[in-house]
Enzyme design. Structure first.
Site, PDB file in Angstrom:
ATOM      1  N   SER A 180       0.968  -1.307   0.015  1.00  0.00           N
ATOM      2  CA  SER A 180       0.145   0.127  -0.073  1.00  0.00           C
ATOM      3  C   SER A 180       0.723   1.430   0.007  1.00  0.00           C
ATOM      4  CB  SER A 180      -0.922   0.206   1.316  1.00  0.00           C
ATOM      5  OG  SER A 180      -0.118   0.215   2.311  1.00  0.00           O
ATOM      6  N   LYS A 222      -6.425   3.755   8.433  1.00  0.00           N
ATOM      7  CA  LYS A 222      -5.492   4.702   7.916  1.00  0.00           C
ATOM      8  C   LYS A 222      -5.903   6.257   8.030  1.00  0.00           C
ATOM      9  CE  LYS A 222      -3.427   1.311   5.047  1.00  0.00           C
ATOM     10  NZ  LYS A 222      -3.175   0.781   3.702  1.00  0.00           N
TER      11      LYS A 222
END
Length: 786
Positions: free
Chosen positions: A681, A724
Site C-alpha cells: 500500500s 488509515k
C-alpha cells in the site's frame, strides 16, 4: 629380608567378574576367556594345583591389568575341573588363605602374579561372641523371610560353624551382596570389623525382605477381599431372588430404563440406549466396563435432544439491547437484526455462522454475549487458541481409558438446550500436529448442511447442531484455512476513532471501573481533557482494552486517597495524569510543518490501528546502488523498485534529466527504523517521494496517500482504509489520496470524519502526482492526457 623374600611366591592368576572367593569356602566357577583357561591349565599341571583368585573391579574389561584387580584376593586349590566344550572350563575351587597382590609378572599367555600371604585375624572375646550371636540371629531371620523352606537347613549349617569369621564368609557366599561389600568383608583387618559389617548388611537385608513380604501380603489380602465381595454379592443375589426382592444392580438399571422412557429421545437414539441397557444388565458392578456404559447412558440422558429455549423475536427489544451494550458497530448490529427478522418469518431457518474479525479490544467476545441476550438464548464460550488435538472437539472413542465427549457436546450438555449461542474464540490461533487438525473438524461443525448429523466420537450418535447459533472470533484471517472461511460470514470490526473511544469510555468503561473500585461518579470525575489525553498519549490500540486498564489505574489512585481520608472527591484534569499514570507512553506522528523535496506522507495499517509514515528519499551523487533502510519487507522493497522504474521510464514527461538515474545512487528511508514494515500500500507514496526528489517540487504537507501501484501506473485498492484515515486525521492531516476502488470504504467512517476530511480518488499514478505535488500538476496532467 630373606624371610620376606621367601614369603613372596608367584602363581597363575584368575580374574573373576562380579563375585569374591573367601577362604575355606567352595565356589563353582565358569572360565571362558583364553588367558583364564591358560592360567587354569598351568595351575592344574602343577602338583599343588594352586591358583590365586582376584575380583575384577570393572566387569566390562576383557583384558585386565594390575590396576583392574582388587589388591587383596584369595589363594585357592582347584578341586575339580570339567571341559564341557572346547575353550570352556567348569571349576570347583576352595579358598585357602588371603593374599596381597605385589607385582604382575606376566600377562601372556596367562596372568602370573607375585603375592604375599595375608593371615586371617583371630580375635576372641566377649564382643566377638556377642556380634557372632547377633549375626546368626539376623541370618536366621533373613533365610526364613527369603526361603522359609530352607530356614532349618541353613540354621543347622550356620550353627555348626564355630569360627565366627568362617560364619561371616559362609553368609557372604549365601547372600546376594554387591561386589564392593563382599570385597570389604574379605579385606577386614579384625574379626570384629567383619562381624560388624555383616551385621549391618543383614539388618538392611531383613528390612528389605520384611517390606517385600508386607507388600505381597497386602496384595494377596486385596485379592482375597475382592473375591470375598464377589462371593457375597452372588450369595446376596441368590437370597434376594428367593425372597422375591430386587437386586440393587438390577434396580439401578431399572431406574435408568425408567428415566429413558420418560426422556424425549429420537427413535435411533432410543434403540441404541436399549442395546446398551441390555449390556449393562449382564455386567457385574465390579466390571470396569459397567462404569463406562453407565457414564455413556447418563450423557445421553443429560443431552437436550429436543429441548430448546424460546428465542425472543422482538426486534425493537433486540435493537435496544445491542445499542445499550455496544457503541457504533452499525453493520454488525444490522446483520443480527436481519437474522432476527428471518427467524420471525421462518422459525425453521438455519442459524447463521458469523465470524467477527478485528483487532484486540474491539468488543468481539462481548458482542457475542449481547447477541445471546438480545435473542434470549443461553450463551457458552470456548477458546480454541492453541488447540492441537482434533479429539478435543470430536471427543475420544469409548475404547480408550478415560475417554470423554468433545468440547462441543460438553458445551451443549452444560447449557441444557440445543439452540444456544456458542462462541468459538480465537479461531485463527488453532494449531495442528500429529494428533490431527482441529480446523478440519470445524468444517463439519460449522457447515449447516453437515452438522444436522454431527457425530461425536464418544457419543457415536447423530446430534443436530443446526439450531446452534455459532459465532467465531479472530484477529486475522491469514491463518484460517480457506475451506473454513467459506463456511462463515465475515463481519469486520474496525478500530475506533478517538471520538468513539471517548463515547465508549463515558458510557461503559468509566462507570464499570468506578463501580469495581467502590467509587461514585461524584468521588472520581474524569474530565474530557484528561480522557482525551489518556487516549492519545497513554494508549495506542484499535480497541479499548488498554484504555480501560488506564482508567482502572486512575480509579485505584483516587480510591486509595478516599480510603485514607485525604479527600472526599477528586476531579481529574489532564495535568494530574503524569502523577497518576507516570510519563506519557506514546507520541503521535504529527503532520510535519514542511516537506522538502523527496519526502511524502503515507499511512499504514497495524494491529493497533493506523499509523502515519513518512517516506524520505535522497539522491547520492556519484553512487549507483539503491539503499533501503527502515526494516522494509520484501513487498515494500519491490514497491520501491517499481516506483523508481516508473519515474525513470517517464522522466521525459516529468522534465527529469535521465542522466541523474545513471550517475547517482538512491537512498530511501521509512521511519521508525525499529518497526518492521511490509505491504504494497505504500507504492503511490514511494512514487510521489521519488517524483518530488527528482523534480525538486515538494509534496503538499497536508496530504497523505495510500495505494498499490503497478509498473504501468495503475492505482490498485488496499485494505484498512478506516484505520488509515483515522491515523491521518489524528496527525492533523486533512487531505487523503485513495484508490478509486476504495471509495466505497468511506461510508464506514464516522460522519464527522467524512465532513472534516477531503478525499481525492485516483485510478492512475498521474492523478496522484497531480494532487500530491502542486508544482507538477500541469505537466503531469498534460502527460497523462497525451
Amino acid at each position: 629380608m630373606s624371610e620376606s623374600r621367601e614369603e613372596l611366591r608367584s602363581f597363575p592368576a584368575l580374574p573373576v567378574k562380579g563375585s569374591v572367593l573367601f577362604p575355606n569356602i567352595l565356589m563353582p566357577l565358569s572360565v571362558g576367556r583364553p588367558f583364564s583357561v591358560a592360567a587354569v591349565e598351568a595351575a592344574v599341571s602343577t602338583e599343588e594345583k594352586e591358583i590365586v583368585v582376584f575380583a575384577q573391579r570393572d566387569p566390562l574389561v576383557e583384558m585386565p591389568r594390575a590396576d583392574d584387580l582388587y589388591s587383596i584376593g584369595t589363594k585357592a586349590i582347584i578341586k575339580k575341573m570339567d571341559r564341557p566344550r572346547e575353550e570352556f572350563l567348569e571349576l570347583i575351587v576352595q579358598g585357602v588363605e588371603r593374599v596381597v597382590l605385589v607385582k604382575m609378572e606376566q600377562t601372556q599367555p596367562y596372568l602370573e602374579v607375585r603375592v604375599r600371604p595375608l593371615p586371617l585375624p583371630e580375635d576372641r572375646g566377649a564382643e566377638v561372641e556377642a556380634l557372632h550371636r547377633a549375626v546368626l540371629d539376623f541370618a536366621g531371620k533373613a533365610v526364613a523371610l527369603a526361603r522359609p523352606q530352607l530356614s532349618l537347613e541353613a540354621s543347622q549349617l550356620l550353627g555348626g560353624t564355630e569360627d565366627p569369621l568362617r560364619a561371616v564368609y559362609l553368609l557372604a557366599s549365601m547372600l546376594t551382596l554387591e561386589l564392593d561389600k563382599e570385597q570389604s568383608l574379605l579385606e577386614t583387618e579384625t574379626v570384629v570389623d567383619a562381624l560388624r559389617l555383616m551385621h549391618n548388611y543383614l539388618s538392611y537385608e531383613v528390612k528389605v525382605l520384611e517390606l517385600r513380604n508386607k507388600i505381597a501380603s497386602d496384595v494377596q489380602t486385596e485379592l482375597s477381599k475382592d473375591q470375598r465381595e464377589y462371593l457375597l454379592r452372588q450369595q446376596l443375589r441368590t437370597i434376594q431372588q428367593e425372597l422375591g426382592e430386587q437386586d440393587p444392580e438390577q434396580a439401578e438399571v431399572e431406574l435408568l430404563r425408567q428415566r429413558f422412557e420418560e426422556a424425549d429421545l429420537p427413535e435411533n437414539v432410543r434403540k441404541e440406549t436399549e442395546r446398551e441397557l441390555a449390556r449393562l444388565e449382564k455386567l457385574p458392578a465390579v466390571s470396569p466396563e459397567h462404569n463406562v456404559i453407565r457414564g455413556y447412558l447418563e450423557l445421553i440422558l443429560e443431552l437436550p435432544w429436543n429441548k430448546k429455549s424460546e428465542s425472543s423475536l422482538d426486534i425493537s427489544r433486540a435493537r435496544l439491547i445491542l445499542d445499550e451494550d455496544h457503541f457504533d458497530l452499525k453493520e454488525v448490529k444490522q446483520r443480527i437484526l436481519e437474522h432476527l427478522g428471518v427467524m420471525k418469518l421462518n422459525p425453521e431457518a438455519n442459524s447463521p455462522i458469523l465470524c467477527f474479525v478485528g483487532p484486540p479490544g474491539t468488543g468481539k467476545t462481548s458482542l457475542g454475549q449481547s447477541i445471546a441476550r438480545s435473542l434470549n438464548r443461553k450463551f457458552e464460550r470456548m477458546s480454541l487458541g492453541g488447540m492441537h488435538d482434533e479429539a478435543e472437539l470430536r471427543g475420544h472413542r469409548r475404547t480408550y481409558i478415560g475417554a470423554m465427549p468433545g468440547r462441543i457436546i460438553q458445551a451443549i450438555r452444560r447449557v441444557d438446550v440445543n439452540n444456544p449461542l456458542l462462541m468459538l474464540d480465537e479461531v485463527d490461533k488453532l494449531g495442528r500436529d500429529f494428533r490431527g487438525d482441529p480446523a478440519a473438524a470445524l468444517l463439519e461443525i460449522l457447515d449447516p448442511e453437515q452438522n444436522r448429523d454431527f457425530r461425536d466420537n464418544y457419543l457415536n450418535l447423530p446430534f443436530d447442531l443446526s439450531k446452534v447459533f455459532f459465532v467465531t472470533t479472530a484477529n486475522s484471517l491469514d491463518t484460517i484455512p480457506r475451506p473454513l472461511l467459506d463456511r462463515m460470514e465475515i463481519l469486520r470490526l474496525a478500530g475506533y476513532s478517538d471520538e468513539e473511544k471517548v463515547e465508549i469510555a463515558k458510557r461503559y468503561l468509566i462507570p464499570r471501573r468506578l463501580d469495581q473500585a467502590g467509587l461514585t461518579a461524584e468521588q472520581c470525575d474524569l474530565s474530557d481533557g484528561a480522557l482525551k489525553l489518556i487516549i492519545s498519549r497513554y494508549t495506542r490500540e484499535a480497541g479499548v482494552r488498554q484504555l480501560e486498564r488506564a482508567i482502572a489505574g486512575v480509579a485505584r489512585k483516587v480510591a486509595l486517597q478516599v480510603a485514607e481520608g485525604l479527600t472526599d472527591s477528586k476531579k481529574i484534569e489532564a495535568g494530574d495524569l503524569s502523577e497518576m499514570l507516570g510519563p506519557e507512553q506514546f507520541f503521535i506522528e504529527k503532520m510535519r510543518k514542511e516537506l522538502p523535496p523527496g519526502v511524502a506522507g503515507g499511512v499504514a495499517w497495524t494491529e493497533s490501528g493506523g499509523e502515519v509514515l513518512y517516506v524520505e528519499a535522497i539522491s547520492l551523487p556519484g553512487g549507483k546502488d539503491l539503499t533501503l533502510t527502515g526494516q522494509l519487507g520484501e513487498v515494500m522493497q519491490e514497491s520501491v523498485k517499481a516506483a523508481r522504474s516508473y519515474i525513470w521510464s517517464h522522466a521525459e514527461e516529468l522534465n527529469i534529466d535521465q542522466q541523474i538515474f545513471k550517475n547517482s545512487g538512491l537512498h530511501i528511508h521509512v521511519p521508525a527504523g525499529a518497526v518492521p514494515k511490509d505491504g504494497p500500500s505504500a507504492g503511490v507514496t514511494m512514487t510521489a517521494a521519488l517524483a518530488s526528489l527528482y523534480t525538486g517540487q515538494p509534496v503538499d504537507r497536508e496530504t497523505a496517500m495510500t495505494g498499490e501501484m503497478t509498473l504501468t501506473g495503475l492505482v490498485l485498492p488496499v485494505g484498512g482504509v478506516k484505520e488509515k484515515v483515522l491515523a491521518a486525521r489524528r496527525a492533523g492531516i486533512k487531505r487523503m489520496i485513495l484508490p478509486r476502488d476504495n471509495q466505497k470504504d468511506i461510508r464506514d467512517l464516522p460522519d464527522h470524519v467524512q465532513e472534516e476530511m477531503e478525499f481525492v480518488f485516483a485510478e492512475r499514478i498521474e492523478e496522484v502526482l497531480a494532487a500530491a505535488i502542486p508544482g507538477l500538476a500541469d505537466r503531469v496532467l498534460l502527460s497523462g492526457t497525451g
